[in-house]
Design an enzyme around this catalytic site. Sequence first.
Site, short mmCIF file in Angstrom:
data_model
loop_
_atom_site.label_atom_id
_atom_site.label_comp_id
_atom_site.label_asym_id
_atom_site.label_seq_id
_atom_site.Cartn_x
_atom_site.Cartn_y
_atom_site.Cartn_z
N GLY A 1 2.19 -117.61 49.07
CA GLY A 1 3.73 -116.91 49.46
C GLY A 1 4.33 -117.58 47.67
O GLY A 1 3.93 -117.19 46.70
N GLU B 1 8.15 -113.95 38.54
CA GLU B 1 7.98 -111.92 38.82
C GLU B 1 8.63 -112.00 40.00
O GLU B 1 9.29 -112.30 40.42
CB GLU B 1 6.30 -113.29 40.15
CG GLU B 1 6.36 -112.45 40.56
CD GLU B 1 5.51 -113.59 42.50
OE1 GLU B 1 6.24 -114.08 42.37
OE2 GLU B 1 4.22 -113.13 42.21
N GLU C 1 -1.40 -120.38 47.17
CA GLU C 1 -1.63 -119.39 46.56
C GLU C 1 -0.90 -118.54 46.70
O GLU C 1 0.40 -117.94 47.09
CB GLU C 1 -2.64 -118.23 47.65
CG GLU C 1 -3.92 -119.09 47.92
CD GLU C 1 -5.40 -118.52 46.86
OE1 GLU C 1 -4.65 -117.94 45.91
OE2 GLU C 1 -6.04 -119.40 47.15
#
Length: 495
Positions: free
Chosen positions: A242, A399, A265
């Site tokens: 996440g 992001e 991750e």
Amino acid sequence: MLDQARIEELRQAPVPPAVHIIDGERRPSASGAEMEVVSPLDGQVLTTMAAGGRDDAEAAIAAARRAFEDGRWSGMAPAVRKTILLKWAALIEENALELAVLGVRDNGTEIGMALKAEPLSAAGTIRYYAEAIDKIYGEIAPTADDVLGLIYREPVGVVGAIVPWNFPLMIGAWKLGPALAAGNTVVLKPAETASLTLVRLAELALDAGVPPGVLNVVTGEGSVVGEAIALSMEVDVLVFTGSGAVGRRLLENAAKSNLKRVYLELGGKSPNIVFADAPDLDAAVKASANGIFRNSGQVCIAGTRLLVERSVHDEFVDRLVAHVETMKIGDPLDPETAAGAVNSLRQLEQNLAFVEEARSAGRTIRIGGRRILEETGGYFMEPTIVTGVEPGDDLAQREVFGPVLAVIPFDTEDEAINIANGTSYGLASGVWTADLSRAHRMIRRIRAGMVHVNTYGGSDLTVPLGGHKQSGNGHDKSLHAFDKYLDLKTAWIKL
Ligand code: NAD
């Protein structure tokens, strides 16, 4: 070949409310609370799901603890666990289209990709780890003759697995496969906007003979269910995929509770670097487009920063724009669709806000930038290419997790490396060059867990996936994934 008639039938099928799977039972929340599941295809309520409370999470953790301690799973011979897991994989395959369409209705991924990357990939993953587990041996240490040093590999205990909304089955299976094969028990927390298929996956596990309590699923809010798992004294290892913000929170909560191991991750801002000597610019165009626009950019390893050598920059961007114009965006249950829906309205709004910020900073929106198909009620966005992006821009640093590509020109290899490594992330990357020496130099110098050369985005289960820097720690996939779920124990015996 996709069975379109069956897909249409499944599109219309009512979806029963999703409940927790705790101790082998389908259970609503203890409080009775439910939350609406909204489909990104039309913005309509698809069904409801149980909104778990702390007590539901604790009940699941207690069930997992009991199931681990009494050895109903960890005590089975690995070859027996293997048989059950192989049956589970077969059931997932039998139900693949149903699972894929349910997932598409829940999270918007285009059906072709969803079928392959979700149920079929999950089944393959479960099978891979099932087949591996009775081939893993302990060791005898090379000691002096008067002692015996034995090294055992034991399951760690109760695993808390918290997963995101993009590719829930694939990423869920990356955790469940090695965790369960190794003999651990699991409490899984799916994302709020992609829980339905994982609940179904757990039901199939019960059908396959996975004993009650071994795989528990608790749906609901991350801030409630996820927090309870991370703060639990009974969870031994926490595996997470996440965002970085939640990853930090998990580390804090592990420190506040039992120092459980935490494997993260996380996200990325992956550079895809095209040199003028790329062997096939057309292939680079197509792979670069797929690398950012498939699944509407909701891919952790998406090549979100396109670095292009200045001498081919304009030509490359022109070709890319022309290619993107041919991509069909819309109904993800239409097999012709190249990119489906954005997962939620919130995510769509965030994507659009990034584009607006770039526009007001004077960057060029070469194509896209808008919400489309609003009349459907669904959450669709045009593939968007922004040029003239500066390496320090928000669009090049943060992001987006949507179909927005930032294009940055460069002049030299050193400059490309500095831009590529100039973010806090280090998940994936791509290099396009015909120069073998340059390709190897780039592989060494790029600080990322994965470097693609003359391709972007592919890899199979045999290759580990994990991030460097703030993209995380630990690896999913391959036999390396077992390291998270198997603990070493040693015995020192005087002879
Ligand atoms: P997110 O971090 O918002 O949520 C992930 C999960 O954490 C969800 O299940 C959520 O309910 C839960 N959660 C939220 N708050 C929590 C809390 N306080 N405690 C415990 N759990 C909590 O991420 P997302 O929006 O679902 O997914 C997108 C992110 O995932 C992106 O950053 C993407 O790059 C990343 N991702 C990484 C990989 C990888 O392999 N590195 C793969 C896919 C996605």
